[in-house]
Design an enzyme around this catalytic site. Sequence first.
Site, PDB file in Angstrom:
ATOM      1  N   CYS A 151       0.829  -1.207   0.000  1.00 17.60           N
ATOM      2  CA  CYS A 151       0.000   0.000   0.000  1.00 17.60           C
ATOM      3  C   CYS A 151       0.866   1.261   0.000  1.00 17.60           C
ATOM      4  CB  CYS A 151      -0.901   0.051   1.230  1.00 17.60           C
ATOM      5  SG  CYS A 151      -1.879  -1.418   1.547  1.00 17.60           S
ATOM      6  N   ASP A 152       0.261   2.334  -0.453  1.00 12.48           N
ATOM      7  CA  ASP A 152       0.873   3.643  -0.274  1.00 12.48           C
ATOM      8  C   ASP A 152      -0.238   4.675  -0.167  1.00 12.48           C
ATOM      9  OD1 ASP A 152       3.724   4.959  -0.416  1.00 12.48           O
ATOM     10  OD2 ASP A 152       2.322   6.342  -1.371  1.00 12.48           O
TER      11      ASP A 152
END
Length: 233
Positions: A91-92
Amino acid sequence: MTRLLLASGSPSRLRILREAGIEPLIAVPDVDEDALEAAHPDADVRTLVTLLAEAKARAVVDRLSGDAEDGANGDSVELETGARDLVVVACDSVLELDGRPVGKPHTAERTRTVWQRMAGTSPVLWSAHWVGDLTRDEPRTSSPWRVRDHRLAAGETLVHLATPTADELEDYIATEEPFEVAGALTIDGLGGAFVTGIEGDHHNVIGLSLPLVRGLLADMGVRWTALWNRIPA
């Protein structure tokens, strides 16, 4: 049992998974986020956060598959010897303010500047999710992993912010909490008092949207509840 590997060193993402019944394996990707952002100066925020999530996923998947160059992306990922199937989640998160990305400020000065711009506004927090279904032929050896299928999607949540007083802002900056979080913003820590409301999934703001990940897994034929491994008796 299929295990979930979290490609992140974020304590908040780890906490989300644990509270949702999953004790994940952990592999921290080695990605220069500032360099990647600098390489795409004209990218819109959704595109940028998606590129960052994919880069983190690839860094870890390359280590799992043995495709990483010697010494690249950190040490090898140690997994249970009996595992045959694996779900990787990377994720970011990036805050969008006035159409531009607001990443991790890193310093007190940049945190102050960010908050002076966004206090009293309603920016959008984007969190991109790369979810991969991995397998290998020989679960009890060092057989490399391969990606059987994967999905990539970004969630968005509108965040309504209060206006901290000058003293409150300086006190918050002094904690250094906002230095290494997207947009110098938390809702699950000291910064939560400055968030007056959200529109969308609150987990997305913390960094990992459980409904989004569940949907991506379902699209690949992976049942979310099959990942549960820490349900109380």
